[in-house]
Design an enzyme around this catalytic site. Structure first.
Site, PDB file in Angstrom:
ATOM      1  N   LYS A 283      29.688  36.369  25.924  1.00 43.37           N
ATOM      2  CA  LYS A 283      30.041  35.489  27.041  1.00 43.37           C
ATOM      3  C   LYS A 283      29.438  34.100  26.877  1.00 43.37           C
ATOM      4  CE  LYS A 283      31.303  38.688  30.616  1.00 43.37           C
ATOM      5  NZ  LYS A 283      31.092  39.200  31.972  1.00 43.37           N
TER       6      LYS A 283
ATOM      7  N   LYS B 216      42.518  46.436  25.200  1.00 45.73           N
ATOM      8  CA  LYS B 216      42.115  47.192  26.378  1.00 45.73           C
ATOM      9  C   LYS B 216      42.749  46.578  27.628  1.00 45.73           C
ATOM     10  CE  LYS B 216      37.813  48.132  28.816  1.00 45.73           C
ATOM     11  NZ  LYS B 216      36.360  48.118  28.772  1.00 45.73           N
TER      12      LYS B 216
ATOM     13  N   LYS C  85      42.217  42.600  33.489  1.00 44.30           N
ATOM     14  CA  LYS C  85      42.853  41.608  34.341  1.00 44.30           C
ATOM     15  C   LYS C  85      42.998  40.259  33.632  1.00 44.30           C
ATOM     16  CE  LYS C  85      43.239  42.455  38.950  1.00 44.30           C
ATOM     17  NZ  LYS C  85      42.735  42.796  40.266  1.00 44.30           N
TER      18      LYS C  85
END
Ligand code: TRP
Ligand code: SF4
Length: 324
Positions: free
Chosen positions: A111, A191, A194
């Site tokens: 991240k 995977k 959203k």
């Protein structure tokens, strides 16, 4: 009795990937264990976001969880920020967490690389997670593979705190890995998530689900209706396994290999199986949307119970550490 605890990010409505990979298992666990579940809103503020949007997503997640069968009469369900002791324990644990361990966390590395400005909160994320778990002195933590490293850190935090204060107060929590293999998105490539826009929402209508299933990727070898396929490489087949019984799944495999069915026939059977499970969930969600007081009350009762445990833990922690 063992105590189960897990958290989920307030991403709004659940999709079938979260449902099959985590929440369905949470519902099962209620039958056998004392369960504590929460919506991790403190974890959702480490980057940029809209406050009104966060509140809406938190609320939608609560509706999805209750509609999926989390029962406030059996389990404790609340929103993390309703129990502010989570943050107090995070500060305390930050003093027994080696900085190097935090910098080595895979999720942090991923991240932080993708952002131009990285908050200290992003680095501290696993410390907050350790506090979530240890605040309730939980034994078993149902998580996906991607959270195992964070849980390993929580175990280390427990060991270090215990050692530093000559205590055995915090047990070392163990991961409880979910049996379901990860659910791939409709593209069959990554995977279901959203952010990739490849999801089926848990509360979508049969028409909406069909509009997504119809064009979904299948075995590319099935160019014509008469070309046989290999079910194992097709995502639709794996969804059959999640929503249909063994006999149906076996039938699907045979029809695919022999080109007995075309892919659209196969998808129609999948839609039926999915709706058998999802329609009652969608109906419960509608009821909850119509009576928002039920959701508010369930969360308040959950937070009251969680708060009692949390305050008792913090009293021992402060006392042991010479605070106050
Ligand atoms: N970090 C977890 C996730 O993204 C969510 C979470 C927060 C959690 N606190 C937790 C999971 C405590 C288990 C236990 O999936
Ligand atoms: Fe996939 Fe079903 Fe088509 Fe086989 S028949 S490729 S399992 S959609």
């Amino acid at each position: 009795m063992s105590r189960i605890l897990s958290g989920i990010q307030p991403s709004g409505e659940l999709h079938i990937g979260n449902y099959l990979g985590a929440v369905k298992n949470w519902v099962e666990l209620q039958k056998k264990y004392e369960c504590i579940y929460f919506i991790a809103d403190y974890h959702a503020i480490t980057g940029s976001y809209e406050p009104a949007d966060l509140r809406r997503r938190t609320r939608q997640m609560a509706v999805s969880l209750l509609a999926s069968g989390l029962d406030p009469a059996k389990s404790t369900l609340f929103v993390q920020s309703m129990v502010p002791e989570h943050t107090e324990l995070t500060w305390i644990f930050s003093s027994v967490t080696p900085l190097g361990e935090l910098e080595r966390q895979t999720q942090y590395k991923d991240k932080s690389q993708r952002q131009e400005s990285v908050s200290a909160g992003l680095l501290m994320y696993p410390v907050l997670q350790a506090a979530d778990v240890l605040l309730y002195r939980a034994d078993l933590i149902p998580v996906g593979e991607d959270q195992v490293q964070h849980l390993e850190l929580a175990r280390e935090v427990a060991r270090r705190w215990n050692a530093k204060f000559h205590s055995d107060f915090f047990p070392e929590p163990k991961p409880l890995l979910t049996a379901t293999r990860r659910i791939m998105g409709l593209d069959g490539q990554a995977k279901m998530s959203k952010s990739l826009g490849n999801t089926i929402g848990l509360l979508e209508s049969p028409e909406e689900v069909w509009a997504k299933l119809r064009p979904a990727m299948t075995d590319p070898a099935r160019v014509r209706r008469t070309d046989p396929g290999t079910p194992e490489i097709c995502n639709i087949y794996h969804l059959h396994k999640a929503f249909n019984d063994e006999a149906t799944v076996e039938h699907v495999a045979v029809q695919c290999r022999t080109a007995g069915w075309g892919c659209l026939d196969c998808k129609k059977v999948l839609l039926e199986g999915m709706m058998r499970e999802l329609t009652p969930i969608r109906e419960r969600a509608c009821e909850l949307e119509a009576r928002p007081g039920l959701v508010t009350d369930a969360l308040a009762a959950g937070a009251a119970h969680a708060g009692e445990i949390a305050r008792s833990t913090m009293a021992t922690v402060r006392d042991t550490m010479g605070l106050r």
